[in-house]
Design a protein around this motif. Structure first.
Motif, mmCIF file in Angstrom:
data_model
loop_
_atom_site.group_PDB
_atom_site.id
_atom_site.type_symbol
_atom_site.label_atom_id
_atom_site.label_comp_id
_atom_site.label_asym_id
_atom_site.label_seq_id
_atom_site.Cartn_x
_atom_site.Cartn_y
_atom_site.Cartn_z
ATOM 1 N N GLU A 1 -115.635 106.438 -40.054
ATOM 2 C CA GLU A 1 -115.995 105.376 -40.989
ATOM 3 C C GLU A 1 -115.706 105.876 -42.394
ATOM 4 O O GLU A 1 -115.874 107.055 -42.692
ATOM 5 N N PRO A 2 -115.246 104.987 -43.287
ATOM 6 C CA PRO A 2 -114.854 105.447 -44.625
ATOM 7 C C PRO A 2 -116.036 105.875 -45.478
ATOM 8 O O PRO A 2 -117.104 105.270 -45.449
ATOM 9 N N LEU A 3 -115.808 106.967 -46.213
ATOM 10 C CA LEU A 3 -116.779 107.437 -47.203
ATOM 11 C C LEU A 3 -116.381 107.008 -48.611
ATOM 12 O O LEU A 3 -117.226 106.802 -49.469
ATOM 13 N N THR A 4 -115.075 106.950 -48.862
ATOM 14 C CA THR A 4 -114.584 106.560 -50.181
ATOM 15 C C THR A 4 -113.702 105.325 -50.059
ATOM 16 O O THR A 4 -113.199 104.998 -48.982
ATOM 17 N N ALA A 5 -113.539 104.678 -51.188
ATOM 18 C CA ALA A 5 -112.685 103.481 -51.251
ATOM 19 C C ALA A 5 -111.900 103.509 -52.554
ATOM 20 O O ALA A 5 -111.883 102.542 -53.320
ATOM 21 N N VAL A 6 -111.252 104.636 -52.802
ATOM 22 C CA VAL A 6 -110.538 104.838 -54.059
ATOM 23 C C VAL A 6 -109.501 103.745 -54.284
ATOM 24 O O VAL A 6 -109.323 103.249 -55.399
#
Length: 697
Positions: free
Chosen positions: A419-424
C-alpha cells in the motif's frame, strides 16, 4: 556498466543542483504546485515535472520514514532537493526543509534525536543537523573544502566523513614558474573515468568526535594512501559500515593504481580498528567486487555483496555473511543463480532482506541466517529498489514501474501486497493516461524462450496500424525490467504514438547465469538475433505496420543499433537512433578507461593475434559494415562521456554523411554518458521524436 544506475541517478541529480552562496539564497526553494495539464498524454515537459523520490531511510525506532524529493525548475535548468518524513504506519507527509541548499544524504542519528544531512548553506558542503520535525538546523562540521558524505557511529558520539585529499602533483606543482600553463602530464592509466578527469585528489575517510564544538578535522584512515575510499565515481557512504559497538569501521576500496586499477574489479573490504589504528583486509581471498558492508543490529555478523571473478563486473552478485566471533564466512548464494542487492537486516538480526531481478522484475526476498532458506516475498509487474523493516512488522520499500516513478510503499511480508506511503506524483499521475504494458514470451532462433515487454500507446486502438520501435538495452548486462527512466522512458516513447518492443535478449540478468553470460565475446551473435526475433514477432500483429519499424538504443544498445545498421539489407528498419554507441572496436579499446570491461567482454586487445576469442570479437565492429548502411540514422553523444568516447559517435555520423545517408548528429558538450539537465533532457526527447516521426510517419 551494470548495477550503477541507482547510484548514477543520485549523483547526477546532486550534480545538477545549484549551490547557493548567500543566506538570502537559503530562503528560496522550488516545490511546484501540480500543473493543470491540457492533455492526458505524456510530454517531455511533463516528464521533467515529476518529483524524484530518493534516500529513503527508517528512524531508529522504525516508526518514521525519512526521504528526499528533487524537483527540476525547467526555466532555471536546475534542481532543488528537499527533505520529508512520513509515518511508517501511513499518514500525512511532512516537509522538513525549505531552502535552496539542496540538502542531500539525509540520515537519522542513531539515538533518533537528530537528522543529519549535507548542506551547502555555509558556502561548502558540510554536515548539518536538525530536529526530527525540521526545526533548529545547525551546522556541525566546518571542514576545509567541504565533505562528500558522512556516517554516524551507533553510539552517536563519532562520525566518519569523506573528503578529498590532494596527494598528486599537478602541472603547476611541477612547474611553479608557469602559472598560466594549462596542461596535464600523465604516465599511467585511469587519468579520467566515466565523466571526470582525475583531479589529483583521493576520497579519504576521516573519523571525528561529535560534541558541542564544530568539527574542523579528524583522523585520516588512509593517510598518505593514493587510493579512493569510497571508490570513484559512483560509490558513496553505503560503502562504510560501523560495528555495533562503534569500535571498528569497515569500508570498501580498490587499493590499486593506474593500469592495475584499469584492469581489475578486485575491490576489498577493509576493517579499521579505532583503538589500535590498524587496518586489515577482510576479503583478501575474494578476487572480484566486495562491496556494501552491513553489520547486523546485534553486532554478531557482517554481511556484504561479492563477485567471484576479477575483471568481470557483471558476475553474479552473491550474498556473504561473516560470523564476527569465529571469522567464518558463508555464501548464502551458493545454490542460487540470482543476484542479491540492496541488503537490509531484519530488526531481530535473524534475516536479511534484499532485492533480486527475476524474469524482468525486481522483487523483495528474505534469507534466514540460521538455515540459509531464501524466500521470495513479492510478485508483480514492478521494480522494488530499496527495502527496510519497520517497527510494525512490515517492510518500507521504494517501488517503480514502467508506468510510475518512485514512491514509498508499505509491504506485507505474509501476503506480498503493498500500500502506498507517499504520493509525491499522484497529482500528475491522476491526469495522465498510461499505455498498457504487457509481457510475451518469444521463441529465439535456437528455440529458447525470451521475455519481451510490449508497451502500447495511450488510447491504443487495435483497429489502427502503428509504427513500432525496437528498444536495444545497454549494459550490455543491464536489465530490461520495470524501470522508470527520465530519458529512456517507455511511456514517453509510447506517448508519441509508437508501439515499443523491449526484449530481454541474451546477456541480461534474471534468467539464469547461462543466459546472462552468453553475450560476452559474442556481441554480434545470438543477442542480435534475439532483437530480430522480438521485433519480427510483434510486427506480425495486425495493429503493427511492418513497413514502419525503427531501432533505438544507448551504450551497448547504441552499438546494437550501429551493428543492425550494417545488417539491414532487407530494409526491415526504416530509421535508427544510436546514443553513445560503440562504432569502432579498435579505437574503443585504446580510448576507453575501464579496461577490465573490454578485456572480459571483448576478450582482449586487437593486436593479440593469438587470442582467437578476441579476434572474433573484433569482426563484430560496426565500422566494418558501415559500407552497407542504407538507413537514416540519428547519432547522439556527450562530450564528457569517457566510457564510450564521443568520437565513436562522430565516426558513425561521418560515415553516414560520407555515403549520402540522411543523418543528424546531436552533440551535448556538457553531458556525459547520460543527459542529466532539464533543458537538455527535453531537447533530447524532442529531437528523438522528430527524427522518428520524420522517417516512420
Amino acid at each position: 556498466m551494470r548495477n550503477v544506475y541507482v547510484l548514477i541517478v543520485t549523483a547526477l541529480i546532486l550534480n545538477a543542483c545549484a549551490n547557493p552562496k548567500s543566506m538570502n539564497d537559503i530562503q528560496k526553494s522550488y516545490v511546484p504546485e501540480t500543473p493543470k495539464l491540457t492533455s492526458d498524454v505524456m510530454t517531455p515537459e511533463v516528464l521533467w515535472s515529476f518529483g524524484r523520490l530518493g534516500n529513503a531511510s527508517l528512524s531508529p525506532d522504525g516508526k518514521t520514514v525519512l526521504y528526499a524529493v528533487t524537483y527540476f525548475n525547467i526555466e532555471e535548468n536546475k534542481g532543488y532537493r528537499e527533505l520529508y518524513s512520513v509515518p511508517a504506519d501511513g499518514g500525512e507527509a511532512v516537509q522538513l526543509t525549505n531552502t535552496a541548499s539542496n540538502e542531500s544524504e539525509p540520515m537519522w542519528r542513531p539515538d533518533g534525536e537528530k537528522i543529519g544531512y549535507i548542506s551547502s548553506a555555509s558556502g561548502s558542503s558540510q554536515l548539518w543537523e536538525m530536529n526530527p520535525d525540521g526545526s533548529n538546523p545547525e551546522q556541525i562540521t566546518d571542514i576545509e573544502g567541504g565533505i562528500n558524505g558522512f556516517k554516524y557511529a551507533p553510539n552517536s558520539k563519532e562520525i566518519a566523513y569523506v573528503k578529498q585529499v590532494k596527494l598528486d602533483e599537478n602541472i603547476h606543482d611541477m612547474f611553479p614558474d608557469l602559472p598560466k600553463a594549462n596542461a596535464r602530464l600523465e604516465s599511467d592509466l585511469m587519468y579520467r573515468h566515466w565523466d571526470n578527469w582525475h583531479d589529483y585528489t583521493y576520497n579519504h575517510i576521516f573519523i571525528a568526535k561529535l560534541g558541542a564544538e564544530r568539527i574542523t578535522g579528524g583522523k585520516d584512515l588512509l593517510e598518505g594512501e593514493k587510493f579512493d575510499a569510497p571508490d570513484r565515481p559512483f560509490d558513496g557512504t553505503e560503502q562504510l559500515a560501523w560495528s555495533a559497538d562503534s569500535k571498528k569501521l569497515v569500508y570498501s576500496s580498490k587499493k590499486l593504481s593506474g593500469k592495475a586499477y584499469a584492469e581489475s574489479t578486485n575491490t576489498d573490504l577493509y576493517e579499521y580498528d579505532i583503538e589500535t589504528g590498524k587496518t586489515r583486509n577482510l576479503t583478501e581471498a575474494h578476487k572480484g567486487y566486495d562491496k556494501n558492508p552491513s553489520f547486523s543490529p546485534d553486532g554478531k555478523y557482517l554481511a556484504w555483496t561479492s563477485m567471484a571473478r576479477d575483471g568481470y563486473e557483471s558476475d553474479q552478485t552473491r550474498l556473504f555473511v561473516m560470523n564476527l566471533e569465529t571469522g567464518e564466512e558463508k555464501n548464502y548464494s551458493a545454490n542460487w543463480e540470482q543476484n542479491a542487492e540492496h541488503l537490509s537486516w531484519s530488526r531481530d538480526a535473524q534475516a536479511i532482506f534484499f532485492i533480486s531481478d527475476i524474469h524482468a522484475t525486481d522483487e523483495i526476498y528474505r534469507v534466514s541466517i540460521a538455515d540459509g532458506h531464501i524466500q521470495r516475498l513479492t510478485d508483480g509487474v514492478h521494480n522494488y529498489q530499496t527495502v527496510e523493516e519497520a517497527a510494525n512488522g512490515k517492510l518500507v520499500a521504494t517501488k517503480v514501474s514502467m508506468s510510475q516513478p518512485a514512491e514509498l510503499y508499505l509491504v506485507d511480508m505474509a501476503t506480498g501486497t503493498d500500500e502506498p506511503l507517499t504520493a509525491v506524483n499522484k497529482g500528475l499521475m491522476d491526469q495522465l493516461e498510461m499505455g498498457k504494458v504487457e509481457s510475451r514470451w518469444v521463441k529465439t532462433v535456437d528455440n529458447k524462450e525470451m521475455l519481451v515487454w510490449v508497451i502500447y500507446p495511450p488510447h491504443f486502438d487495435p483497429n489502427k496500424k502503428y509504427p513500432a520501435i525496437l528498444y536495444c538495452q545497454g549494459g550490455p548486462q543491464g536489465t530490461v525490467s520495470q524501470f522508470w527512466s527520465y530519458r529512456w522512458n517507455f511511456q514517453m516513447m509510447a506517448a508519441n504514438d509508437y508501439i515499443i518492443v523491449a526484449p530481454n535478449r541474451r546477456g541480461l540478468p534474471g534468467f539464469g547465469m547461462e543466459w546472462l553470460e552468453q553475450i560476452s565475446k559474442d556481441y554480434g551473435g545470438l543477442n542480435i538475433q534475439d532483437y530480430l526475433s522480438a521485433i519480427d514477432d510483434v510486427a506480425k500483429e495486425p495493429y503493427v505496420d511492418e513497413n514502419r519499424l525503427g531501432a533505438v538504443g544507448a551504450s551497448y544498445g547504441g552499438f546494437s543499433v550501429n551493428y543492425l545498421a550494417g545488417h539491414n539489407e532487407s530494409k526491415r528498419f526504416k530509421a535508427f537512433i544510436s546514443h553513445c554507441g560503440i562504432f569502432n572496436f579498435d579505437q574503443m579499446y585504446v580510448t576507453t578507461e575501464e579496461m577490465w570491461f573490454e578485456n572480459w567482454d571483448i576478450g582482449g586487445p586487437y593486436w593479440d593475434k593469438s587470442n582467437a576469442a578476441a579476434q572474433r570479437s573484433y569482426t563484430f565492429s560496426p565500422h566494418l559494415f558501415a559500407g552497407k548502411w542504407n538507413t537514416p540514422i540519428l547519432v547522439i553523444t556527450g562530450e564528457k562521456d569517457f566510457r564510450i568516447p564521443f568520437t565513436q559517435g562522430m565516426g558513425a555520423f561521418n560515415a553516414a554523411v560520407l555515403q549520402d545517408i540522411p543523418a543528424e548528429f546531436l552533440h551535448f558538450p556538457e553531458e556525459s554518458h547520460w543527459v542529466t539537465t532539464a533543458q537538455n533532457g527535453i531537447l533530447w526527447q524532442r529531437v528523438f521524436k522528430n527524427w522518428l516521426d520524420k522517417w516512420l510517419k
